[in-house]
Design a protein around this motif. Structure first.
Motif, PDB file in Angstrom:
ATOM      1  N   THR A 210       0.855  -1.187   0.000  1.00 55.00           N
ATOM      2  CA  THR A 210       0.000   0.000   0.000  1.00 55.00           C
ATOM      3  C   THR A 210       0.885   1.229   0.000  1.00 55.00           C
ATOM      4  OG1 THR A 210      -1.706  -1.174   1.247  1.00 55.00           O
ATOM      5  CG2 THR A 210      -1.813   1.229   1.231  1.00 55.00           C
ATOM      6  N   PHE A 211       0.494   2.219  -0.781  1.00 55.81           N
ATOM      7  CA  PHE A 211       1.272   3.448  -0.864  1.00 55.81           C
ATOM      8  C   PHE A 211       0.325   4.642  -0.925  1.00 55.81           C
ATOM      9  CE2 PHE A 211       0.789   1.479  -5.019  1.00 55.81           C
ATOM     10  CZ  PHE A 211       0.184   2.473  -5.752  1.00 55.81           C
ATOM     11  N   SER A 212       0.820   5.785  -0.471  1.00 50.00           N
ATOM     12  CA  SER A 212       0.053   7.026  -0.452  1.00 50.00           C
ATOM     13  C   SER A 212       0.929   8.151  -0.972  1.00 50.00           C
ATOM     14  CB  SER A 212      -0.424   7.348   0.971  1.00 50.00           C
ATOM     15  OG  SER A 212      -1.243   6.304   1.480  1.00 50.00           O
ATOM     16  N   VAL A 213       0.294   9.051  -1.723  1.00 54.47           N
ATOM     17  CA  VAL A 213       1.021  10.205  -2.260  1.00 54.47           C
ATOM     18  C   VAL A 213       0.175  11.454  -2.035  1.00 54.47           C
ATOM     19  CG1 VAL A 213       2.283   8.869  -3.986  1.00 54.47           C
ATOM     20  CG2 VAL A 213       0.053   9.805  -4.562  1.00 54.47           C
ATOM     21  N   PRO A 214       0.804  12.601  -1.821  1.00 52.00           N
ATOM     22  CA  PRO A 214       0.039  13.840  -1.609  1.00 52.00           C
ATOM     23  C   PRO A 214      -0.502  14.402  -2.925  1.00 52.00           C
ATOM     24  CG  PRO A 214       2.391  14.273  -1.491  1.00 52.00           C
ATOM     25  CD  PRO A 214       2.245  12.790  -1.646  1.00 52.00           C
ATOM     26  N   VAL A 215      -1.670  15.030  -2.817  1.00 53.89           N
ATOM     27  CA  VAL A 215      -2.299  15.686  -3.964  1.00 53.89           C
ATOM     28  C   VAL A 215      -2.770  17.055  -3.506  1.00 53.89           C
ATOM     29  CG1 VAL A 215      -4.065  15.555  -5.754  1.00 53.89           C
ATOM     30  CG2 VAL A 215      -3.072  13.464  -4.833  1.00 53.89           C
ATOM     31  N   HIS A 216      -2.451  18.081  -4.264  1.00 51.10           N
ATOM     32  CA  HIS A 216      -2.892  19.432  -3.928  1.00 51.10           C
ATOM     33  C   HIS A 216      -3.903  19.878  -4.983  1.00 51.10           C
ATOM     34  CE1 HIS A 216      -2.619  23.039  -1.614  1.00 51.10           C
ATOM     35  NE2 HIS A 216      -2.427  23.773  -2.702  1.00 51.10           N
ATOM     36  N   ILE A 217      -5.159  20.059  -4.552  1.00 55.58           N
ATOM     37  CA  ILE A 217      -6.240  20.429  -5.460  1.00 55.58           C
ATOM     38  C   ILE A 217      -6.562  21.905  -5.261  1.00 55.58           C
ATOM     39  CG2 ILE A 217      -8.638  20.010  -6.112  1.00 55.58           C
ATOM     40  CD1 ILE A 217      -8.304  17.148  -5.143  1.00 55.58           C
ATOM     41  N   THR A 218      -6.422  22.652  -6.324  1.00 52.50           N
ATOM     42  CA  THR A 218      -6.716  24.093  -6.275  1.00 52.50           C
ATOM     43  C   THR A 218      -7.706  24.518  -7.347  1.00 52.50           C
ATOM     44  OG1 THR A 218      -4.827  24.541  -7.724  1.00 52.50           O
ATOM     45  CG2 THR A 218      -4.448  24.628  -5.344  1.00 52.50           C
ATOM     46  N   GLY A 219      -7.989  23.662  -8.298  1.00 55.56           N
ATOM     47  CA  GLY A 219      -8.875  24.032  -9.381  1.00 55.56           C
ATOM     48  C   GLY A 219      -9.598  22.829  -9.938  1.00 55.56           C
ATOM     49  N   PRO A 220     -10.224  22.999 -11.082  1.00 52.81           N
ATOM     50  CA  PRO A 220     -11.042  21.919 -11.653  1.00 52.81           C
ATOM     51  C   PRO A 220     -10.239  20.757 -12.224  1.00 52.81           C
ATOM     52  CG  PRO A 220     -10.968  23.779 -13.144  1.00 52.81           C
ATOM     53  CD  PRO A 220     -10.293  24.224 -11.888  1.00 52.81           C
ATOM     54  N   ALA A 221      -8.931  20.852 -12.253  1.00 55.57           N
ATOM     55  CA  ALA A 221      -8.091  19.755 -12.758  1.00 55.57           C
ATOM     56  C   ALA A 221      -6.913  19.567 -11.822  1.00 55.57           C
ATOM     57  CB  ALA A 221      -7.622  20.039 -14.182  1.00 55.57           C
ATOM     58  N   ALA A 222      -6.564  18.306 -11.611  1.00 56.90           N
ATOM     59  CA  ALA A 222      -5.438  17.984 -10.739  1.00 56.90           C
ATOM     60  C   ALA A 222      -4.827  16.670 -11.218  1.00 56.90           C
ATOM     61  CB  ALA A 222      -5.868  17.876  -9.281  1.00 56.90           C
ATOM     62  N   GLU A 223      -3.605  16.430 -10.804  1.00 55.04           N
ATOM     63  CA  GLU A 223      -2.883  15.210 -11.166  1.00 55.04           C
ATOM     64  C   GLU A 223      -2.372  14.525  -9.911  1.00 55.04           C
ATOM     65  OE1 GLU A 223       0.268  16.241 -13.782  1.00 55.04           O
ATOM     66  OE2 GLU A 223      -1.032  16.524 -15.526  1.00 55.04           O
ATOM     67  N   VAL A 224      -2.352  13.219  -9.976  1.00 51.50           N
ATOM     68  CA  VAL A 224      -1.745  12.433  -8.916  1.00 51.50           C
ATOM     69  C   VAL A 224      -0.774  11.459  -9.578  1.00 51.50           C
ATOM     70  CG1 VAL A 224      -3.681  10.801  -8.955  1.00 51.50           C
ATOM     71  CG2 VAL A 224      -2.124  10.844  -7.004  1.00 51.50           C
ATOM     72  N   ARG A 225       0.439  11.413  -9.066  1.00 49.18           N
ATOM     73  CA  ARG A 225       1.481  10.574  -9.651  1.00 49.18           C
ATOM     74  C   ARG A 225       1.773   9.407  -8.701  1.00 49.18           C
ATOM     75  NH1 ARG A 225       4.625  12.414 -13.610  1.00 49.18           N
ATOM     76  NH2 ARG A 225       4.140  14.539 -12.957  1.00 49.18           N
ATOM     77  N   PHE A 226       1.440   8.208  -9.170  1.00 54.14           N
ATOM     78  CA  PHE A 226       1.635   7.020  -8.361  1.00 54.14           C
ATOM     79  C   PHE A 226       3.009   6.404  -8.625  1.00 54.14           C
ATOM     80  CE2 PHE A 226      -3.075   5.777  -7.632  1.00 54.14           C
ATOM     81  CZ  PHE A 226      -3.106   6.642  -6.544  1.00 54.14           C
ATOM     82  N   PRO A 227       3.588   5.770  -7.617  1.00 55.36           N
ATOM     83  CA  PRO A 227       4.891   5.102  -7.796  1.00 55.36           C
ATOM     84  C   PRO A 227       4.741   3.747  -8.491  1.00 55.36           C
ATOM     85  CG  PRO A 227       4.159   4.855  -5.542  1.00 55.36           C
ATOM     86  CD  PRO A 227       3.147   5.738  -6.204  1.00 55.36           C
ATOM     87  N   LEU A 228       4.141   3.786  -9.670  1.00 59.09           N
ATOM     88  CA  LEU A 228       3.969   2.600 -10.491  1.00 59.09           C
ATOM     89  C   LEU A 228       4.528   2.892 -11.877  1.00 59.09           C
ATOM     90  CD1 LEU A 228       0.255   1.758  -9.613  1.00 59.09           C
ATOM     91  CD2 LEU A 228       2.275   0.671  -8.655  1.00 59.09           C
ATOM     92  N   ARG A 229       5.013   1.878 -12.544  1.00 59.39           N
ATOM     93  CA  ARG A 229       5.483   2.073 -13.914  1.00 59.39           C
ATOM     94  C   ARG A 229       5.489   0.740 -14.663  1.00 59.39           C
ATOM     95  NH1 ARG A 229      10.557   4.098 -11.994  1.00 59.39           N
ATOM     96  NH2 ARG A 229      10.164   5.895 -13.340  1.00 59.39           N
ATOM     97  N   LYS A 230       5.416   0.872 -15.973  1.00 58.04           N
ATOM     98  CA  LYS A 230       5.607  -0.283 -16.843  1.00 58.04           C
ATOM     99  C   LYS A 230       7.102  -0.529 -16.973  1.00 58.04           C
ATOM    100  CE  LYS A 230       1.374  -1.155 -18.583  1.00 58.04           C
ATOM    101  NZ  LYS A 230       0.774  -2.378 -19.130  1.00 58.04           N
ATOM    102  N   VAL A 231       7.504  -1.761 -16.784  1.00 56.95           N
ATOM    103  CA  VAL A 231       8.919  -2.100 -16.777  1.00 56.95           C
ATOM    104  C   VAL A 231       9.218  -3.010 -17.959  1.00 56.95           C
ATOM    105  CG1 VAL A 231      10.758  -3.253 -15.510  1.00 56.95           C
ATOM    106  CG2 VAL A 231       9.125  -1.829 -14.296  1.00 56.95           C
ATOM    107  N   ARG A 232      10.312  -2.699 -18.622  1.00 56.56           N
ATOM    108  CA  ARG A 232      10.816  -3.542 -19.714  1.00 56.56           C
ATOM    109  C   ARG A 232      12.254  -3.908 -19.387  1.00 56.56           C
ATOM    110  NH1 ARG A 232      12.935  -2.964 -25.193  1.00 56.56           N
ATOM    111  NH2 ARG A 232      11.893  -4.457 -26.565  1.00 56.56           N
TER     112      ARG A 232
END
Length: 573
Positions: A210-232
């Motif tokens: 389980t992991f948690s990341v901070p998100v700062h919402i100030t307007g109608p659009a926001a992004e959250v970046r998870f520590p996940l990736r596709k690996v090759r």
């Protein structure tokens, strides 16, 4: 005021008797339903007059008949469901209204002029706290909060690419507001409704992590970046090969997390790389392990992490090129090779040019053993390079020159060289040419002993081949041979004995001939001086002795001369 009378307190609608004159309303208080204490209200028209016939007077007070408070979201749409509290500041913050507003507005009646503190809460969190002024200039007020009606949240991976189907929970970092449980769509987006701007925590999970990341919402659009990736993950050969090496068929690899298999791949034929690519996202902090097998045997294991989208692992598989030469640098064909690499023992054989190619050798350093004729002639540990590696073997070419006792070449002599050492032996045969020479190519390790046997018919010579002769590459063998008659060979001693016998025979013959000739001469003299031949020797012994005496007297001197000549002949022989 005129006439002067004492202060008078009246209630709206009350009948009182007043003298004609001018009057001043100094203070007014109003009873409201939200407090038991009358509230002081401003008097808008302080003065009035009473004339003859005045039956009623009006005093205008600062009280709003109706006052509407509208609550809106950040985009101006009505805010329904908020909890609103309105307090009269001048009335010691007496609560005018408190409750949930389901229609987006509140209408208040008989609201005294003054300042009011309006507080708007949403799901336990204050959206607005503001003091408004009710003064009769407006019949209401619009209060816009910062509540966001819709927020589009884009879920990204560690490489800023959208994640589809991500399940996450959005909760206020400081608590209070209700959490959002959403799933991202194919574009990696999730829509949140009625969001209070501020800091949030986005939580999700990957397998048992389980992991948690901070998100700062100030307007109608926001992004959250998870520590996940596709690996090759790429398994390839080392850069030193320069593209000349390849991975062998039968090579397989698997990427695991704990006991869970994330991905696997294998090679059916030789290739420059082997790609292992999980179909799902990988948690960047997960303890990953790469395992590589060749024909079912594990040859490599390494801990890896998804700290990059492309991971590379280089395996030391090389195509080994060897050139086997003898001690003089000439190619050594048909040499058996034993290569010990990181995976075990490999075998090979040099061609007519002394070269050999060994594919898929594993390791940066390998041990090479060379055998020629079953004899170990070289053993080296070398660093693998793309260029051919020269292995110099202890194989020597020795030119053997065979001569007889007179120094003349011996053609057709048979040569046999025997090399012996601990655990091996080698034998080579050759015949000399017309020039009396022949070449022997011999495997001679440093600890070996070499015995050389030379024979011509019945003449043989056996001796050890010296180290100096091997290093020089040439030796000369002198046979005890004086005469070669094809099927018959004579040593020096045998020839001398034969000559001595021949001389002795010639001498005996000469003596016999001389003695015979002397006897014949004596008989002739006897016949001339001694009478007839009819005299019998046995019966006339006295006569015979007399004749013999006379014979010695006559030929005594001649016999002495003959003996001297015989002695001179013996001395000459």
């Amino acid at each position: 005021m005129e006439p002067k009378i004492s202060a008078l307190s009246v209630v709206s609608g009350q009948n009182v008797t007043l003298p004609f004159g001018s009057y001043n309303v100094s203070i007014a208080k109003c009873r409201v339903g939200w407090t038991s204490v009358p509230v002081t209200v401003p008097v808008l028209d302080h003065r009035f007059q009473v004339f003859n016939g005045t039956e009623k007077v009006s005093v205008r007070l600062g009280v709003a008949g109706t006052y509407k408070l509208e609550f809106r979201k950040a985009d101006g749409s009505p805010l329904a469901g908020a909890y609103v509290k309105i307090a009269h500041v001048e009335a010691e913050n007496a609560t005018v209204f408190e409750g949930k507003v389901n229609v987006g507005y509140v209408t208040l009646s008989n609201l005294p002029y003054g300042r009011y503190l309006v507080t708007v809460d949403w799901q336990g969190e204050t959206l607005l706290s503001r003091v408004i002024e009710v003064n009769g200039l407006q019949k209401g007020v619009n209060l816009t909060t910062n509540l966001l009606p819709l927020v589009t949240l884009t879920v990204l991976d560690a490489d800023s690419r959208p994640i589809a189907g991500a399940r996450l929970r959005i909760a206020r970092a400081a608590g209070g507001a209700a959490a959002f449980d959403v799933v991202s769509d194919l574009r990696g987006q999730a829509v949140l409704s009625n969001v209070v701007p501020g800091s949030y925590i986005a939580s999700s999970s990957w397998r048992n992590y389980t992991f948690s990341v901070p998100v700062h919402i100030t307007g109608p659009a926001a992004e959250v970046r998870f520590p996940l990736r596709k690996v090759r993950l790429r398994v390839e050969t080392e850069p030193i090969c320069g593209g000349s090496c390849s991975l062998p068929p039968g090579l397989s690899a698997e990427l695991v997390c704990g006991e869970s298999l994330l991905a696997g791949a294998s090679l059916a034929k030789a290739s420059a790389e082997l790609v292992v690519e999980p179909g799902d996202y990988v948690y960047v902090s997960a303890p990953l392990k790469l395992r590589i097998f060749w024909n079912g045997t594990k040859i490599f294991e390494k801990d890896v992490s998804a700290d990059a989208s492309v991971l590379s692992v280089a395996l030391p598989f090389y195509n080994l090129s060897l050139k086997v030469v003898d001690a003089s640098g000439r190619p050594l064909p048909n040499a058996s090779l034993k290569i010990v690499d990181g995976l075990g023992v490999r075998a090979g054989r040099s061609d007519l040019e002394g070269t050999a190619g060994i594919g898929f050798v594993y390791g940066r350093r390998v041990q090479i053993e060379v055998f020629w004729g079953g004899v170990p002639v070289a053993k080296e540990t070398v660093a693998v390079t793309p260029e051919p590696i020269e292995i110099r073997a202890s194989v020597y070419t020795v030119k053997v020159e065979v001569v007889n006792a007179l120094g003349q070449p011996v053609a057709g002599a048979l040569l046999t060289a025997r090399v012996k050492g601990l655990g091996y032996s080698f034998e080579q045969r050759a015949a000399t040419r017309d020039d009396g020479a022949a070449e022997l190519r011999l495997p001679i390790p440093s600890s070996a002993q070499v015995v050389l046997e030379v024979g011509k018919g019945r003449i043989h010579l056996v001796r050890q081949l010296l180290t100096e002769e091997v290093s020089k590459g040439a030796t000369r063998v002198t046979l005890d041979l004086l005469l070669d008659l094809g099927p018959l060979q004579l040593r020096v001693g045998e020839f001398a004995s034969l000559v001595a016998v021949a001389v002795a025979i010639a001498l005996v013959v000469a003596l016999v001939l001389r003695a015979w000739s002397g006897r014949i001469a004596a008989r002739k003299i006897f016949e001339a001086y001694g009478g007839g031949t009819e005299v019998e020797e046995e019966s006339e012994e006295a006569s015979w002795r007399g004749i013999l005496e006379r014979f010695r007297e006559v030929f005594g001197s001649e016999r002495a001369e003959e003996e001297e000549e015989e002695e001179g002949l013996f001395d000459e022989l």
